[in-house]
Write an enzyme that holds these catalytic residues in place. Structure first.
Site, PDB file in Angstrom:
ATOM      1  N   SER A  16      -8.803   0.197  -2.005  1.00  0.00           N
ATOM      2  CA  SER A  16     -10.407   1.289  -2.601  1.00  0.00           C
ATOM      3  C   SER A  16      -9.579   2.336  -3.096  1.00  0.00           C
ATOM      4  O   SER A  16     -11.053   3.073  -3.752  1.00  0.00           O
ATOM      5  CB  SER A  16     -10.958   1.598  -1.219  1.00  0.00           C
ATOM      6  OG  SER A  16      -9.900   2.074  -0.465  1.00  0.00           O
ATOM      7  N   SER A 143       8.493   3.049  -3.812  1.00  0.00           N
ATOM      8  CA  SER A 143       8.539   4.522  -3.906  1.00  0.00           C
ATOM      9  C   SER A 143       9.973   5.230  -4.329  1.00  0.00           C
ATOM     10  O   SER A 143      10.899   4.385  -4.273  1.00  0.00           O
ATOM     11  CB  SER A 143       7.142   5.105  -3.533  1.00  0.00           C
ATOM     12  OG  SER A 143       8.099   6.725  -3.226  1.00  0.00           O
ATOM     13  N   TYR A 157       8.021   7.977   6.228  1.00  0.00           N
ATOM     14  CA  TYR A 157       7.379   6.738   4.611  1.00  0.00           C
ATOM     15  C   TYR A 157       8.354   6.811   4.480  1.00  0.00           C
ATOM     16  O   TYR A 157       8.416   5.242   3.945  1.00  0.00           O
ATOM     17  CB  TYR A 157       6.715   8.388   4.178  1.00  0.00           C
ATOM     18  CG  TYR A 157       6.948   7.455   2.896  1.00  0.00           C
ATOM     19  CD1 TYR A 157       5.171   6.674   2.710  1.00  0.00           C
ATOM     20  CD2 TYR A 157       6.693   7.929   1.476  1.00  0.00           C
ATOM     21  CE1 TYR A 157       4.493   6.540   1.208  1.00  0.00           C
ATOM     22  CE2 TYR A 157       5.896   7.408   0.179  1.00  0.00           C
ATOM     23  CZ  TYR A 157       5.120   6.895  -0.015  1.00  0.00           C
ATOM     24  OH  TYR A 157       4.877   6.256  -0.888  1.00  0.00           O
ATOM     25  N   LYS A 161       9.645   2.857   2.930  1.00  0.00           N
ATOM     26  CA  LYS A 161       9.157   2.509   1.197  1.00  0.00           C
ATOM     27  C   LYS A 161      11.122   2.113   1.272  1.00  0.00           C
ATOM     28  O   LYS A 161      10.751   0.541   0.135  1.00  0.00           O
ATOM     29  CB  LYS A 161       9.187   3.369   0.462  1.00  0.00           C
ATOM     30  CG  LYS A 161       7.900   3.262   0.629  1.00  0.00           C
ATOM     31  CD  LYS A 161       6.695   3.001   0.246  1.00  0.00           C
ATOM     32  CE  LYS A 161       5.339   2.845   0.160  1.00  0.00           C
ATOM     33  NZ  LYS A 161       4.611   1.642  -0.151  1.00  0.00           N
TER      34      LYS A 161
END
Length: 257
Positions: A16, A143, A157, A161
């Protein structure tokens, strides 16, 4: 345009906004039929409307990637609308900042659940449909942060990843017998709503450390994702591609002078 994208049924999670939206709109512009997945139907529909206004084909589906039943429903909606599923782009991810010293277990779990467990759930839910495809493809959005670099506040995070890439390598072996490929795009600093929230000073500092002297666009990531999804990449699996303008190359800012 990669011609073999046309007509494919593609499901993109977290599409989105940001990179996911860029992936979804780029696939649609290349003739794919896209299932836009977001946590709310309203958010998904906003992207679908943009795709349709540009002449593309897409449907909206509300699903949380941490919920297996919701991802099963998203895949079923894609199969019903487009007759099958050829490509899964497991893109959904979050990156709230919290220092290691102050991070709570709940904050850690939220990021790992969405970014890593969500990848596993999305792939597992899509697998029955992908096995029936003549061009089964899975593309992960990882990432550079975690696998290659680090950044204060993003230990959870980075772990998620890096974890995606460990998942990727074994998944490639297991999925190979079904002729399904799985690969990952590793973005650097890409201009999105989330990155803009880091402030102009951050954006300027990041651009200064990149050999190409600019931050990337979501279409830069989408182009790599479309290559992995294409017929032309049918013999590529278990691989990663860094799309960062050369950010990971300099030893220091001095090397840029």
């Amino acid at each position: 345009m990669i011609s073999s994208i046309e007509g494919l049924s593609v499901l993109v999670t977290g599409s989105s906004k940001g990179i996911g939206k860029g992936i979804a709109t780029s696939f649609a512009a290349s003739g794919a039929r896209v299932t836009v997945v977001a946590r709310t139907e309203a958010a998904a529909m906003a992207t679908v409307e943009e795709i349709k206004q540009a002449g593309g084909t897409a449907i909206a589906c509300a699903a949380d990637v941490t919920k297996r039943d919701q991802m099963d429903a998203a895949v079923a909606a894609s199969v019903e609308a487009f007759g099958g599923l050829d490509v899964l782009c497991a893109n959904a991810g979050i990156f709230p900042s919290a220092s290691l010293e102050e991070m709570t277990e709940d904050q850690w779990d939220e990021v790992l659940d969405t970014n890593l467990k969500g990848t596993f759930i999305s792939v597992q839910a899509a697998l029955p449909a992908l096995k029936k495809s003549q061009a089964g493809r899975v593309v992960l959005t990882s990432s550079i942060t975690g696998p290659i670099t680090g950044f204060p506040g993003w230990s959870h995070y980075g772990a998620s990843k890096a974890g995606q890439l460990g998942f990727l390598r074994t998944a490639a072996i297991e999925l190979g017998k079904y002729q399904i490929t799985i690969n990952a795009v590793m973005p650097g600093n890409i201009i999105t709503e989330g990155l803009e929230g880091m402030g102009q000073n951050y954006l300027d500092q990041m651009a200064a450390s990149i050999p190409l002297k600019r931050l990337g666009d979501t279409t830069d990531i989408a182009s790599a994702a479309m290559f992995f999804a294409s017929r032309e990449a049918g013999y590529v699996t278990g691989q990663t591609i860094v799309v960062d303008g050369g950010q990971v190359l300099p030893e220091s800012l001095e090397a840029m002078e």
